[in-house]
Scaffold this motif. Structure first.
Motif, PDB file in Angstrom:
ATOM      1  N   LEU A  14       0.826  -1.209   0.000  1.00 15.74           N
ATOM      2  CA  LEU A  14       0.000   0.000   0.000  1.00 15.74           C
ATOM      3  C   LEU A  14       0.860   1.259   0.000  1.00 15.74           C
ATOM      4  O   LEU A  14       0.559   2.218  -0.729  1.00 15.74           O
ATOM      5  N   ARG A  15       1.906   1.260   0.823  1.00 15.43           N
ATOM      6  CA  ARG A  15       2.773   2.448   0.855  1.00 15.43           C
ATOM      7  C   ARG A  15       3.415   2.689  -0.503  1.00 15.43           C
ATOM      8  O   ARG A  15       3.489   3.833  -0.973  1.00 15.43           O
ATOM      9  N   ARG A  16       3.890   1.629  -1.142  1.00 17.86           N
ATOM     10  CA  ARG A  16       4.541   1.799  -2.442  1.00 17.86           C
ATOM     11  C   ARG A  16       3.566   2.309  -3.490  1.00 17.86           C
ATOM     12  O   ARG A  16       3.873   3.245  -4.241  1.00 17.86           O
ATOM     13  N   VAL A  17       2.388   1.698  -3.554  1.00 19.00           N
ATOM     14  CA  VAL A  17       1.395   2.129  -4.549  1.00 19.00           C
ATOM     15  C   VAL A  17       0.991   3.576  -4.306  1.00 19.00           C
ATOM     16  O   VAL A  17       0.882   4.375  -5.247  1.00 19.00           O
ATOM     17  N   ALA A  18       0.789   3.956  -3.039  1.00 22.53           N
ATOM     18  CA  ALA A  18       0.394   5.323  -2.724  1.00 22.53           C
ATOM     19  C   ALA A  18       1.501   6.315  -3.069  1.00 22.53           C
ATOM     20  O   ALA A  18       1.246   7.378  -3.649  1.00 22.53           O
ATOM     21  N   ARG A  19       2.726   5.969  -2.723  1.00 25.29           N
ATOM     22  CA  ARG A  19       3.869   6.846  -3.028  1.00 25.29           C
ATOM     23  C   ARG A  19       3.999   7.051  -4.533  1.00 25.29           C
ATOM     24  O   ARG A  19       4.162   8.188  -5.016  1.00 25.29           O
ATOM     25  N   GLU A  20       3.933   5.971  -5.302  1.00 27.73           N
ATOM     26  CA  GLU A  20       4.098   6.084  -6.741  1.00 27.73           C
ATOM     27  C   GLU A  20       2.939   6.821  -7.387  1.00 27.73           C
ATOM     28  O   GLU A  20       3.136   7.533  -8.389  1.00 27.73           O
ATOM     29  N   ALA A  21       1.736   6.697  -6.822  1.00 25.96           N
ATOM     30  CA  ALA A  21       0.604   7.453  -7.354  1.00 25.96           C
ATOM     31  C   ALA A  21       0.873   8.949  -7.256  1.00 25.96           C
ATOM     32  O   ALA A  21       0.611   9.710  -8.200  1.00 25.96           O
ATOM     33  N   VAL A  22       1.387   9.385  -6.118  1.00 29.01           N
ATOM     34  CA  VAL A  22       1.690  10.806  -5.950  1.00 29.01           C
ATOM     35  C   VAL A  22       2.732  11.258  -6.969  1.00 29.01           C
ATOM     36  O   VAL A  22       2.585  12.310  -7.610  1.00 29.01           O
TER      37      VAL A  22
ATOM     38  N   LEU B 272      -8.503  -2.150   9.294  1.00 30.88           N
ATOM     39  CA  LEU B 272      -8.932  -0.983   8.528  1.00 30.88           C
ATOM     40  C   LEU B 272      -8.043   0.223   8.818  1.00 30.88           C
ATOM     41  O   LEU B 272      -7.642   0.959   7.901  1.00 30.88           O
ATOM     42  N   GLN B 273      -7.723   0.450  10.088  1.00 32.70           N
ATOM     43  CA  GLN B 273      -6.900   1.605  10.438  1.00 32.70           C
ATOM     44  C   GLN B 273      -5.486   1.468   9.892  1.00 32.70           C
ATOM     45  O   GLN B 273      -4.883   2.450   9.442  1.00 32.70           O
ATOM     46  N   GLN B 274      -4.947   0.254   9.888  1.00 30.17           N
ATOM     47  CA  GLN B 274      -3.605   0.054   9.331  1.00 30.17           C
ATOM     48  C   GLN B 274      -3.583   0.333   7.834  1.00 30.17           C
ATOM     49  O   GLN B 274      -2.576   0.828   7.313  1.00 30.17           O
ATOM     50  N   VAL B 275      -4.654   0.039   7.148  1.00 31.73           N
ATOM     51  CA  VAL B 275      -4.739   0.351   5.713  1.00 31.73           C
ATOM     52  C   VAL B 275      -4.664   1.854   5.508  1.00 31.73           C
ATOM     53  O   VAL B 275      -3.876   2.354   4.694  1.00 31.73           O
ATOM     54  N   VAL B 276      -5.469   2.592   6.256  1.00 38.35           N
ATOM     55  CA  VAL B 276      -5.475   4.053   6.123  1.00 38.35           C
ATOM     56  C   VAL B 276      -4.115   4.634   6.483  1.00 38.35           C
ATOM     57  O   VAL B 276      -3.611   5.546   5.803  1.00 38.35           O
ATOM     58  N   ASP B 277      -3.495   4.107   7.522  1.00 36.32           N
ATOM     59  CA  ASP B 277      -2.182   4.603   7.939  1.00 36.32           C
ATOM     60  C   ASP B 277      -1.136   4.369   6.856  1.00 36.32           C
ATOM     61  O   ASP B 277      -0.311   5.255   6.573  1.00 36.32           O
ATOM     62  N   ALA B 278      -1.145   3.165   6.248  1.00 36.37           N
ATOM     63  CA  ALA B 278      -0.152   2.856   5.225  1.00 36.37           C
ATOM     64  C   ALA B 278      -0.312   3.756   4.008  1.00 36.37           C
ATOM     65  O   ALA B 278       0.678   4.245   3.446  1.00 36.37           O
ATOM     66  N   VAL B 279      -1.548   4.006   3.596  1.00 35.52           N
ATOM     67  CA  VAL B 279      -1.786   4.897   2.461  1.00 35.52           C
ATOM     68  C   VAL B 279      -1.323   6.310   2.792  1.00 35.52           C
ATOM     69  O   VAL B 279      -0.667   6.983   1.978  1.00 35.52           O
ATOM     70  N   ARG B 280      -1.638   6.780   3.994  1.00 33.23           N
ATOM     71  CA  ARG B 280      -1.212   8.127   4.386  1.00 33.23           C
ATOM     72  C   ARG B 280       0.318   8.248   4.378  1.00 33.23           C
ATOM     73  O   ARG B 280       0.871   9.248   3.901  1.00 33.23           O
ATOM     74  N   GLU B 281       0.993   7.221   4.864  1.00 30.82           N
ATOM     75  CA  GLU B 281       2.460   7.251   4.873  1.00 30.82           C
ATOM     76  C   GLU B 281       3.011   7.274   3.450  1.00 30.82           C
ATOM     77  O   GLU B 281       3.973   8.003   3.158  1.00 30.82           O
ATOM     78  N   GLY B 282       2.413   6.489   2.557  1.00 30.21           N
ATOM     79  CA  GLY B 282       2.862   6.502   1.169  1.00 30.21           C
ATOM     80  C   GLY B 282       2.643   7.845   0.508  1.00 30.21           C
ATOM     81  O   GLY B 282       3.509   8.335  -0.235  1.00 30.21           O
ATOM     82  N   PHE B 283       1.505   8.457   0.761  1.00 31.57           N
ATOM     83  CA  PHE B 283       1.250   9.788   0.213  1.00 31.57           C
ATOM     84  C   PHE B 283       2.295  10.788   0.721  1.00 31.57           C
ATOM     85  O   PHE B 283       2.807  11.611  -0.044  1.00 31.57           O
ATOM     86  N   ALA B 284       2.589  10.731   2.015  1.00 30.55           N
ATOM     87  CA  ALA B 284       3.559  11.670   2.587  1.00 30.55           C
ATOM     88  C   ALA B 284       4.937  11.482   1.957  1.00 30.55           C
ATOM     89  O   ALA B 284       5.642  12.464   1.658  1.00 30.55           O
ATOM     90  N   GLN B 285       5.342  10.225   1.737  1.00 33.41           N
ATOM     91  CA  GLN B 285       6.624   9.969   1.091  1.00 33.41           C
ATOM     92  C   GLN B 285       6.642  10.537  -0.328  1.00 33.41           C
ATOM     93  O   GLN B 285       7.619  11.174  -0.745  1.00 33.41           O
ATOM     94  N   GLY B 286       5.573  10.298  -1.055  1.00 29.76           N
ATOM     95  CA  GLY B 286       5.504  10.803  -2.421  1.00 29.76           C
ATOM     96  C   GLY B 286       5.516  12.314  -2.478  1.00 29.76           C
ATOM     97  O   GLY B 286       6.184  12.918  -3.332  1.00 29.76           O
ATOM     98  N   GLU B 287       4.767  12.957  -1.583  1.00 29.43           N
ATOM     99  CA  GLU B 287       4.748  14.423  -1.540  1.00 29.43           C
ATOM    100  C   GLU B 287       6.133  14.980  -1.256  1.00 29.43           C
ATOM    101  O   GLU B 287       6.554  15.981  -1.874  1.00 29.43           O
ATOM    102  N   ALA B 288       6.858  14.353  -0.311  1.00 30.07           N
ATOM    103  CA  ALA B 288       8.194  14.829   0.033  1.00 30.07           C
ATOM    104  C   ALA B 288       9.145  14.682  -1.158  1.00 30.07           C
ATOM    105  O   ALA B 288       9.950  15.593  -1.441  1.00 30.07           O
TER     106      ALA B 288
END
Length: 372
Positions: A87-95, A122-138
């Motif tokens: 999830l983190r990787r997919v979210a990061r690459e999406a950004v 469910l909460q771990q899913v949301v957390d992983a996506v948020r972390e991936g987004f933050a990595q991508g934004e940075a």
């Protein structure tokens, strides 16, 4: 009217325009290369392990003209999004992919309930996506591109977990979750099935956007508005069934169309996706142009970048090339999208300023910045 560039110049102009994306599915935007790597690690079999061929397979499989068949392609994308790392990787690459296309604000939606097969909560899913987004934004920021990506949580309309997902969205409203949605097969699964969940988010002053008017018609959109309390309509293209242009250029609208236009409810229109699911026959004949001419709050979106083989710049370019849109039209719908994000009003004003500022291509019309 601003002259519209042709060919490569048009592509470069559209990529350079700061863009806002309101309707994009996280699980519909994976890189083929990433899918191949992640699938190999978990033993999931793909139709092919050649990246280019895999990308073509998704576009062809999603182009059957059937929404249920379109949705079947997600079996493969969801398979590699069942761990925090995936999830983190997919979210990061999406950004990073959105930033490369000139997007400055995106509201990425996905259904947390579809990512629990390997033990995540469910909460771990949301957390992983948020972390991936933050990595991508940075990473995008370090490369000179400011982009903000937030989450819209979807509940699957054919399932019974909408109360949980609504509660999850509210629990994370101060941690990057900005909206609630229902997604999945529209026909036979109306918003009224999830009325309790929508009541919870509405009572909490939390916005909802509902997939409606994509595979079903006016009744689906009416429930989205009046039962679910949606403040945006996901797709909404079937509203064109309630809009008629007279030979003299006048407009005759039905009751629902009047309601939507009078209250300036934005439509999250996804042209290429609509062609694939049979909601429109061609870009030239797509209802988005009629709806915009009739005065509706139209925004242009990607839906699923992998399945449609598309980007936001490409969607806008198709409308210019095939539906007669001008560069001024493109800027206008981009500003409309900025005005209807799920950000607070002052943040929306800043986003509009970013779009209508110096980065707008020379000579393009500058819509009124802070229209109510």
């Amino acid at each position: 009217m601003t002259p519209t560039p042709d060919g490569q110049d048009l592509d470069e102009t559209l990529r350079a325009l700061p863009k806002v994306l309101l309707h994009d599915h996280l699980d519909g935007g994976l890189r083929p290369e990433t899918m191949i790597e992640l699938s190999a690690a978990i033993g999931h079999e793909l139709p092919t392990t050649d990246p280019q061929a895999l990308g073509r397979w998704f576009v062809e499989a999603a182009g059957s003209g059937s929404l249920p068949r379109y949705l079947e392609t997600f079996t493969h994308t969801l398979a590699v999004m069942q761990t925090a790392e995936g999830l983190r990787r997919v979210a990061r690459e999406a950004v990073l992919d959105l930033a490369a296309d000139g997007v400055v604000h995106a509201e990425e939606r996905y259904a947390p309930e579809q990512h629990l097969e390997r033990g995540l909560t469910l909460q771990q899913v949301v957390d992983a996506v948020r972390e991936g987004f933050a990595q991508g934004e940075a990473e995008a920021r370090s490369a000179g591109h400011e982009i903000r990506v937030v989450q819209v949580l979807s509940a699957m309309r054919q399932a019974d977990r909408s109360d949980e997902i609504a509660a999850l969205a509210l629990a994370n409203r101060d941690a990057g979750v900005v909206g609630f949605d229902i997604a999945g097969p529209e026909e036979g699964f109306p918003p009224s099935r999830h009325a309790a969940a929508f009541r919870v988010v509405r009572d909490a002053s939390f916005p909802a956007t509902v997939h409606a008017g994509e595979d079903a018609g006016l009744d689906s959109m009416a429930e989205a508005l009046h039962v679910a309390g949606a403040v945006r309509l996901g797709h909404g293209v079937r509203l064109a069934d309630d809009v008629h242009e007279g030979p003299d250029g006048s407009w005759r609208l039905g009751l629902l169309a009047h309601w939507v236009r009078d209250r300036r409810v934005p439509l999250e229109v996804c042209p290429s996706s609509n062609l694939q699911t049979g909601a429109a026959a061609s870009v030239a004949a797509h209802p988005v142009t009629l709806l915009r001419r009739a005065g509706f709050e139209v925004t242009v979106n990607t839906d699923n970048r992998l399945q449609s083989g598309t980007s936001l710049s490409r969607e806008l370019g198709l409308l210019v090339r095939e539906a007669g849109w001008t560069l001024d039209d493109v800027v206008d719908v981009t500003v409309t999208a900025a005005r209807h994000t799920f950000l607070h009003q002052d943040e929306r004003h800043a986003l509009v300023d970013r779009i209508t500022g110096p980065a707008v291509p020379p000579g393009a019309a500058r819509p009124g910045r802070h229209r109510a």
